[in-house]
Design a protein around this motif. Structure first.
Motif, short mmCIF file in Angstrom:
data_model
loop_
_atom_site.label_atom_id
_atom_site.label_comp_id
_atom_site.label_asym_id
_atom_site.label_seq_id
_atom_site.Cartn_x
_atom_site.Cartn_y
_atom_site.Cartn_z
N HIS A 37 0.83 -1.21 0.00
CA HIS A 37 0.00 0.00 0.00
C HIS A 37 0.86 1.26 0.00
N GLN A 41 1.68 4.65 -2.72
CA GLN A 41 1.49 6.04 -2.32
C GLN A 41 2.74 6.89 -2.47
N LEU A 42 3.89 6.33 -2.08
CA LEU A 42 5.12 7.11 -2.06
C LEU A 42 5.92 6.93 -3.34
N ARG A 94 -5.49 1.53 7.22
CA ARG A 94 -6.07 2.79 6.75
C ARG A 94 -5.48 3.97 7.50
N THR A 97 -1.88 4.53 6.31
CA THR A 97 -1.79 5.17 5.00
C THR A 97 -2.30 6.61 5.03
N ASP A 98 -3.31 6.89 5.86
CA ASP A 98 -3.77 8.28 6.03
C ASP A 98 -2.66 9.15 6.60
N ASP A 101 -0.19 9.86 3.90
CA ASP A 101 -0.71 10.92 3.02
C ASP A 101 -0.52 12.29 3.65
N ALA A 102 -0.89 12.42 4.92
CA ALA A 102 -0.75 13.70 5.62
C ALA A 102 0.72 14.11 5.71
N ARG A 104 3.09 13.32 3.67
CA ARG A 104 3.54 13.73 2.33
C ARG A 104 3.06 15.15 2.02
N GLU A 105 1.80 15.44 2.36
CA GLU A 105 1.26 16.78 2.11
C GLU A 105 2.00 17.85 2.91
#
Length: 109
Positions: A37, A41-42, A94, A97-98, A101-102, A104-105
């Motif tokens: 996963h 994403q990365l 989940r 991975t959330d 995502d955060a 990375r942002e």
């Protein structure tokens, strides 16, 4: 690009939820699933590892993080991204991975 180090720091000496709460990150298949996963994403290089505080070498390596966790009364497992605690207590794929995502942002990874 810098390698992202994702550590799931757990302690097998700590009593767990009898109802089977959370993911058993010590299982190879759970870690492999998470790696797949995260890989999607990365764009950069990463390491995902599960470490047990019951091992003296792990306890020694993460002594500063353990002191910080004790001071804040945090629960295991801890999700650590690049040496910063991001989640304390049971978490699932989940949530992991959330958090990625955060991170990375925010430019953390």
């Amino acid at each position: 690009m810098k390698k992202t180090i994702i550590t799931i720091l757990d302690d097998s000496r700590v009593k767990k939820c009898y109802a089977g709460c959370g993911v058993n990150w010590s299982k190879t298949e759970e870690l492999e699933n998470a790696r797949e996963h995260i890989k999607r994403q990365l764009s950069g290089d990463f390491i995902l590892e599960h470490l047990d505080m019951a091992k003296p070498e792990v306890s020694e390596k993460f002594s500063k993080i353990v002191q910080k966790a004790k001071k804040a009364d945090l629960l295991y497992p801890l999700l650590i991204i690049n040496e910063d605690i991001r989640i304390s207590g049971d978490f699932d794929l989940r949530m992991l991975t959330d958090m990625m995502d955060a991170s990375r942002e925010l430019g953390i990874v």
